[in-house]
Design an enzyme around this catalytic site. Structure first.
Site, PDB file in Angstrom:
ATOM      1  N   CYS A  78     -32.857  12.719  78.857  1.00  0.00           N
ATOM      2  CA  CYS A  78     -33.065  11.312  78.478  1.00  0.00           C
ATOM      3  C   CYS A  78     -32.576  10.396  79.595  1.00  0.00           C
ATOM      4  CB  CYS A  78     -32.379  10.999  77.155  1.00  0.00           C
ATOM      5  SG  CYS A  78     -30.627  11.362  77.159  1.00  0.00           S
ATOM      6  N   ASN A  97     -32.859  21.256  66.110  1.00  0.00           N
ATOM      7  CA  ASN A  97     -34.248  20.813  66.321  1.00  0.00           C
ATOM      8  C   ASN A  97     -35.048  21.776  67.197  1.00  0.00           C
ATOM      9  OD1 ASN A  97     -36.361  18.737  66.238  1.00  0.00           O
ATOM     10  ND2 ASN A  97     -35.765  18.219  68.334  1.00  0.00           N
TER      11      ASN A  97
HETATM   12  C1  LIG Z   1     -29.934  14.405  73.231  1.00  0.00           C
HETATM   13  S1  LIG Z   1     -29.034  15.051  71.880  1.00  0.00           S
HETATM   14  C2  LIG Z   1     -29.985  16.505  71.551  1.00  0.00           C
HETATM   15  C3  LIG Z   1     -29.833  17.104  70.180  1.00  0.00           C
HETATM   16  C4  LIG Z   1     -30.859  18.157  69.788  1.00  0.00           C
HETATM   17  N1  LIG Z   1     -31.193  19.045  70.871  1.00  0.00           N
HETATM   18  C5  LIG Z   1     -32.116  17.547  69.198  1.00  0.00           C
HETATM   19  O1  LIG Z   1     -33.199  17.761  69.746  1.00  0.00           O
HETATM   20  O2  LIG Z   1     -32.018  16.878  68.151  1.00  0.00           O
HETATM   21  C6  LIG Z   1     -27.587  15.598  72.644  1.00  0.00           C
HETATM   22  C7  LIG Z   1     -26.624  16.349  71.780  1.00  0.00           C
HETATM   23  O3  LIG Z   1     -25.477  16.660  72.581  1.00  0.00           O
HETATM   24  C8  LIG Z   1     -24.341  16.616  71.740  1.00  0.00           C
HETATM   25  N2  LIG Z   1     -23.163  16.458  72.589  1.00  0.00           N
HETATM   26  C9  LIG Z   1     -22.642  15.309  73.081  1.00  0.00           C
HETATM   27  N3  LIG Z   1     -21.525  15.560  73.798  1.00  0.00           N
HETATM   28  C10 LIG Z   1     -21.336  16.896  73.750  1.00  0.00           C
HETATM   29  C11 LIG Z   1     -20.360  17.769  74.291  1.00  0.00           C
HETATM   30  N4  LIG Z   1     -19.344  17.282  75.006  1.00  0.00           N
HETATM   31  N5  LIG Z   1     -20.463  19.092  74.062  1.00  0.00           N
HETATM   32  C12 LIG Z   1     -21.490  19.567  73.327  1.00  0.00           C
HETATM   33  N6  LIG Z   1     -22.450  18.799  72.782  1.00  0.00           N
HETATM   34  C13 LIG Z   1     -22.378  17.477  72.986  1.00  0.00           C
HETATM   35  C14 LIG Z   1     -24.616  15.446  70.835  1.00  0.00           C
HETATM   36  O4  LIG Z   1     -23.823  15.528  69.651  1.00  0.00           O
HETATM   37  C15 LIG Z   1     -26.111  15.596  70.563  1.00  0.00           C
HETATM   38  O5  LIG Z   1     -26.329  16.375  69.423  1.00  0.00           O
END
Ligand SMILES: C[S@@+](CC[C@H](N)C(=O)[O-])C[C@H]1O[C@@H](n2cnc3c(N)ncnc32)[C@H](O)[C@@H]1O
Length: 449
Positions: A406, A313
């Site tokens: 968030c 994104n």
């Molecule tokens: C708030 S979302 C943001 C996604 C993206 N930036 C967007 O704007 O759509 C957080 C992201 O962190 C990823 N995530 C969760 N735990 C994680 C980890 N241990 N290592 C790397 N990424 C992780 C999730 O899969 C998710 O895609």
């Protein structure tokens, strides 16, 4: 005897009225006051309001109640836009005008930063706003069959895990939110209704999907009922008989399994599966991505890291401005989707290099020095924040960091760690991603001090 006295004392404190002054909101959006030497959490009350509260329950050393009479209402109190406000606990701030909701969220973030001893920000950005109804394009809703009342579908009741009994939802995208009564009838009519605990909804710019979790096999009649309803509603219908890997589409039988949203400013179009993470509010997402890219201000020679990148994104918009961007993400499935999105949008990315890497950024042994060198860093972590990245920021040495958060408490903690690593909070702002709810989404910029 002592037990009986205690019981009487407890009863005396419950189911009675207290007139109190609400001083602040807690992080769940519930008013806080004091009564009888007890902390009192007051649903439906706002800071500065004098209210009569019916005390309903006691949890440890805290009383909880519902505001019933407003003696001195908040100047920005408004009638809640949703008729089911008393039954549903999702939109705890809808009795406050949206601009004042954002003022409270900004003040909450500022207080958390101050409590961590963080200096700044020198500049607060104008709030990033969007529509305050019909904004939610992704949600998990509870389903419960109640004998004599059919199926209930919705968020949870206030202070309860019970599914709220509503016929529509004002914050969900209208394609689904206005049709909850139909969905209730449909699920209530299934032979296996009692074995449906939840459904997920996801909407793209022009399409919508429902993923129905069922704990028992569906009968042939149930499948037929679901097929007919899907064909009539136009929603893609997925079934989930077990874990996420069992999700499969029932209707339509053919065609792409993905939904889509666009970021027209960057000439980008993203494909996503209904269970993929996407930002739930497309209007705020468009403005947020644009703001993040502006704040980061990549030069055409810059290398950028986008941590917690999801389906790309932020990665792809950044790639349309910078020389090279690497997106890092924990889910291999999302990385595949991000790679597909990069390929499908190659024309908009010009000659920039875009790479995606699967890595667990929370792993105890994760070492930031394994990440590619970067001039600029974008972070968009889950609620637990990015403690290890913030702690090691000095060794990464980017020129600027943009942090999308968030959860304000972890942003404040990480801001303190950034400061300890020599990176100062220069700019912050509120993103109105979840109007009417207590969720606080925000953006912050850190630069070497
Ligand atoms: C708030 S979302 C943001 C996604 C993206 N930036 C967007 O704007 O759509 C957080 C992201 O962190 C990823 N995530 C969760 N735990 C994680 C980890 N241990 N290592 C790397 N990424 C992780 C999730 O899969 C998710 O895609």
């Amino acid at each position: 005897m002592l037990g009986a006295q205690r019981l009487m004392g407890r009863k005396r404190r419950l189911d009675r009225h207290e007139r109190v002054m609400v001083t602040e909101l807690d992080s769940d959006g519930i008013g806080l006051a004091e009564a009888d030497g007890f902390k009192l959490r007051v649903r439906g009350a706002l800071p500065g309001e004098q209210v009569s509260v019916r005390v309903l329950r006691r949890r440890r050393k805290q009383l909880e109640g519902q505001a019933e009479v407003l003696w001195q209402p908040h100047v920005d109190r408004v009638p809640p836009p949703c008729p089911w406000t008393a039954r549903c606990g999702a939109c705890v701030l809808q009795h406050l005008a949206p601009a004042s909701q954002r003022d409270l969220k900004r003040a909450h973030l500022a207080a958390l930063l101050a409590a961590e001893g963080v200096v700044g920000p020198a500049r607060w950005l104008p709030d990033v706003t969007g529509p305050v109804t019909g904004y939610r394009h992704k949600a998990r809703l509870g389903v419960r069959c109640v004998p004599g009342r059919g199926a209930l579908i919705g968020f949870r009741e206030p202070a309860s895990s019970r599914v709220a009994d509503v016929d529509a939802c004002r914050i969900l995208a209208p394609a689904v939110g206005e049709h909850l009564a139909d969905l209730k009838r449909l699920i209530g009519s299934l032979d296996t209704a009692a074995a449906v605990p939840q459904l997920e909804m996801a909407c793209g710019d022009d399409d919508a999907a429902i993923v129905l979790r069922h704990l028992e096999p569906l009968s042939a009649t149930d499948r037929e009922r679901l097929l007919q309803h899907a064909a009539k509603s136009g929603w893609q219908l997925y079934l989930q008989p077990g874990g996420p890997e069992t999700v499969h589409r029932l209707w339509p039988e053919h065609g792409s399994e993905y939904l889509h949203y666009g970021l027209p400013e960057f000439d980008l179009r993203f494909a996503f599966h209904p269970l993929d993470f996407i930002q739930i509010n497309p209007a705020v997402n468009r403005r947020m991505v644009s703001l993040a890219v502006d704040l980061l201000s990549p030069r055409t020679t810059d290398r950028v890291l986008d941590l917690f990148c999801g389906i790309g994104n932020f990665t792809l918009p950044l790639a349309s401005r910078a020389a090279a961007v690497t997106g890092v993400e924990g889910s291999a499935e999302l990385v595949l989707r991000a790679q597909d999105n990069a390929m499908a949008n190659a024309a908009a990315l010009g000659g920039s290099s875009v790479k995606f890497v699967v890595a667990d950024l929370y792993a105890g042994d994760f070492d930031v020095r394994t990440l590619p060198a970067a001039d600029l860093l974008l972070l968009d972590p889950p609620r637990s924040g990015a403690e290890n990245i913030a702690r090691d920021i000095a060794s990464m040495a980017p020129r600027r960091v943009v942090y999308v958060s968030c959860h304000p408490a972890t942003l404040a903690r990480d801001a303190r760690l950034f400061a300890e690593g020599g990176y100062m909070l220069t700019t912050a702002g509120i993103l109105d991603m979840f109007p009417h709810t207590a969720h606080v989404e925000s953006i912050a910029v850190f630069e070497p001090g």
